[in-house]
Design an enzyme around this catalytic site. Sequence first.
Site, PDB file in Angstrom:
ATOM      1  N   TYR A   1     -11.799  12.739   3.244  1.00 17.19           N
ATOM      2  CA  TYR A   1     -12.149  11.472   3.661  1.00 17.19           C
ATOM      3  C   TYR A   1     -10.869  10.827   3.528  1.00 17.19           C
ATOM      4  O   TYR A   1     -10.280  10.858   2.196  1.00 17.19           O
ATOM      5  CB  TYR A   1     -13.182  10.824   2.939  1.00 17.19           C
TER       6      TYR A   1
ATOM      7  N   HIS B   1       0.828  -1.139  -0.091  1.00 18.31           N
ATOM      8  CA  HIS B   1       0.059  -0.061  -0.083  1.00 18.31           C
ATOM      9  C   HIS B   1       0.817   1.224  -0.045  1.00 18.31           C
ATOM     10  O   HIS B   1       1.901   1.231   0.766  1.00 18.31           O
ATOM     11  CB  HIS B   1      -0.903   0.052   1.231  1.00 18.31           C
TER      12      HIS B   1
ATOM     13  N   HIS C   1     -13.052  -0.344  -2.728  1.00 17.18           N
ATOM     14  CA  HIS C   1     -13.415  -0.730  -1.240  1.00 17.18           C
ATOM     15  C   HIS C   1     -15.110  -0.873  -1.159  1.00 17.18           C
ATOM     16  O   HIS C   1     -15.662  -0.270  -0.251  1.00 17.18           O
ATOM     17  CB  HIS C   1     -12.879   0.358  -0.110  1.00 17.18           C
TER      18      HIS C   1
ATOM     19  N   ARG D   1      -9.433 -12.521  -4.274  1.00 16.43           N
ATOM     20  CA  ARG D   1      -8.730 -11.872  -3.062  1.00 16.43           C
ATOM     21  C   ARG D   1      -9.289 -12.536  -1.920  1.00 16.43           C
ATOM     22  O   ARG D   1      -9.436 -11.660  -0.869  1.00 16.43           O
ATOM     23  CB  ARG D   1      -8.698 -10.353  -3.287  1.00 16.43           C
TER      24      ARG D   1
ATOM     25  N   ASP E   1      -4.608  -6.034   9.319  1.00 16.47           N
ATOM     26  CA  ASP E   1      -5.614  -6.404  10.350  1.00 16.47           C
ATOM     27  C   ASP E   1      -5.719  -8.149  10.359  1.00 16.47           C
ATOM     28  O   ASP E   1      -6.427  -8.841  11.236  1.00 16.47           O
ATOM     29  CB  ASP E   1      -6.937  -5.892  10.272  1.00 16.47           C
TER      30      ASP E   1
END
Length: 409
Positions: free
Chosen positions: A162, A122, A219, A290, A323
Amino acid sequence: MKIVEISTLLTCPGRNYLIVKVRTEDGLVGYGDATLNGRELAVQALIDRHLAPWLTGCEAERIEDIWQMVFRQTYWRGGPVQMTALAGVDMALWDLKGKLYRTPVFQLLGGKCRDRVRAYFHVHGRGDDELLERCRAKSDEGCHALRYSFETADPFERATVYRQPHQDRISEKRIEVTAETLRNPPRWDSRIYSEDLLRITAVLRRELGAHVELIHDAHERLSAGQAADLARKLEPFNLLFLEDPVEPLHKDSLALIRSSSTTPIAMGELYNTVQDCLPAIQNHWIDFLRVDVSHFGGITGVRKAASLAEAFGVRLALHGPSDISPLAHAANLHIDYSIPNFGIQEAVLPVGELLQVFQTAAAYRGGFLSLGECEGLGVEVDERAARSFPYRPAYLPLIRDNEGAVHDW
Ligand code: KDG
Ligand code: MG
């Protein structure tokens, strides 16, 4: 070799992870990852209260049989909580079996199909300049596959900015989402985002050149029409893939995107079963699958999806966010090594407190991941260190649109 104990350990070295530990009568121990971001306690209760008492006494080597028992006995099968609990137990059983035969898990899966595993990372920047600078730095380090994100500002209400979800480094300070933030969430406008995305993608492609692989994660925020339009307009910039353009519950939205554009599409981090993936794979709506090893019934579950995808020419780009713990990242690598239809691996590198809890045989150099000598998954867990980082309640984000209605984040 009977299972004598299944237990869990919830730890927060930077962010929350749920570790599953399976112990056998011979004293062997296997570890797995059962982290479900924001719902850790629900998975922990399911393992501790329902699965552990029932699976204690089972033969630890019967991995597929245990998988089938947990998947089918529940009757209420599937769903993220159950498939994460199953994943934790499954990964721990593969780890155990590798330790029993003193071999890496990828050997048990059929051995290596490749010598190293191509990774992408990322890269986040507030605006064009910062993002470009960070992409250049990453590419100079040898990583030529980048998943880029940026901040979207509302031109009419300057205060609303955002930040798209991103994770440059595992265990980097997580975004603290409190109950208070949920009551006052940031605003979202897909039109502004789409315009920003097209402008920024053009800059990145022009400045980074033709050979850097670019990936963008939408997303699940777009409607089918918005996604189809965006995918078509992104064609000149030759993305490796556009990820999660629409939300997965609207399965056949992908058909519209596919018929409108040649931009490669990736989906899967919200799928939990092979059956969830079926329409996207068999209709050739996606190029990359994915799924997340920790939310998809573990290594056994992902291997089933990988074989299905292989038959339809779909490649795997397994979910590898910050995560899920280094146990899950290692499980990804064992799968990546052993399947013919590997595409690319999303990666974040462990740093900080996380390194006190997990020592992993996974290594990264110049755009590629590899595994050193190891048995099982190749991850040592320091339980004492894990206990020194107690669970901290945290939420996933919420966003609302400009009229104040709930929007996918
Ligand atoms: O917990 C949510 C994250 O796993 C997700 O936001 C990360 O979309 C993600 C990705 O592709 O890594
Ligand atoms: Mg994603």
